[in-house]
Design a protein around this motif. Sequence first.
Motif, PDB file in Angstrom:
ATOM      1  N   ASN A  57      -1.878 -49.969 -29.340  1.00 47.70           N
ATOM      2  CA  ASN A  57      -2.141 -51.350 -30.002  1.00 47.70           C
ATOM      3  C   ASN A  57      -3.419 -51.467 -30.854  1.00 47.70           C
ATOM      4  O   ASN A  57      -4.010 -52.738 -30.840  1.00 47.70           O
ATOM      5  CB  ASN A  57      -2.262 -52.372 -29.000  1.00 47.70           C
ATOM      6  CG  ASN A  57      -0.838 -52.646 -28.296  1.00 47.70           C
ATOM      7  OD1 ASN A  57       0.285 -52.482 -28.980  1.00 47.70           O
ATOM      8  ND2 ASN A  57      -0.720 -52.781 -26.951  1.00 47.70           N
ATOM      9  N   LYS A  58      -3.955 -50.280 -31.547  1.00 44.42           N
ATOM     10  CA  LYS A  58      -4.874 -50.390 -32.578  1.00 44.42           C
ATOM     11  C   LYS A  58      -4.262 -50.477 -33.698  1.00 44.42           C
ATOM     12  O   LYS A  58      -3.056 -50.329 -34.081  1.00 44.42           O
ATOM     13  CB  LYS A  58      -5.577 -48.999 -32.582  1.00 44.42           C
ATOM     14  CG  LYS A  58      -6.423 -48.640 -31.112  1.00 44.42           C
ATOM     15  CD  LYS A  58      -7.619 -49.485 -31.271  1.00 44.42           C
ATOM     16  CE  LYS A  58      -8.235 -49.221 -29.980  1.00 44.42           C
ATOM     17  NZ  LYS A  58      -9.231 -48.151 -29.879  1.00 44.42           N
ATOM     18  N   THR A 151      -9.232 -52.464 -33.053  1.00 48.73           N
ATOM     19  CA  THR A 151      -8.742 -53.638 -32.127  1.00 48.73           C
ATOM     20  C   THR A 151      -8.328 -54.979 -32.855  1.00 48.73           C
ATOM     21  O   THR A 151      -8.682 -55.243 -33.981  1.00 48.73           O
ATOM     22  CB  THR A 151      -9.523 -53.997 -30.978  1.00 48.73           C
ATOM     23  OG1 THR A 151     -10.496 -54.694 -31.328  1.00 48.73           O
ATOM     24  CG2 THR A 151     -10.074 -52.693 -30.018  1.00 48.73           C
TER      25      THR A 151
END
Length: 185
Positions: A57-58, A151
């Motif tokens: 999830n970067k 992020t």
Amino acid sequence: MVPELKWTVLSSEYLHRGPWATLRSDKCQMPDGRIVPAYYVLEYPDWANAVAMTEDNKILMVRQYRHAAGVVSLEIPGGVIEPGEEPIIGMKRELLEETGYAFNEMELLCKLHANPSTGNNITHCYLARGGKKVQTQQLDEQEQIIVEEYTIDEVKQLLAENKITQALHVSTLFYALAKLKAIQW
């Protein structure tokens, strides 16, 4: 009743044809009969860009020099859709070339016009998920791209601080963040 607004093209003349942009001059008639003797149109190929999320999830961002503006720009991956290429295929190709990542999920978020007053192309904007590094970058001759990971909160902060300035990419990021429920509309 809404009045007719669309112009009629009476003739077109090409002034420049190039691989990235073509310039033409259109002679047009407005609905009320007035003639516009020379309206200049930039013809570009369609583009695609993507908010590309890795398996953890970067968000992948790319940093590169943009000569017309004279800036090093932080952007989302993207590029030109080749003639005859489906936009989603072009986007997958661009992601692989620019980042070395392949994605198992691609979703169309929106289609945008960069500047419909002077340009004729569409940008197809995607959310790509599940990215996995599968190869090294395969860059074009004039590309130098640094791939960075952020992020969701870091991307939101970059947007808040106006650190991402490419308008089509900012728009796509907002659509993706809304889709991911990371912001509220």
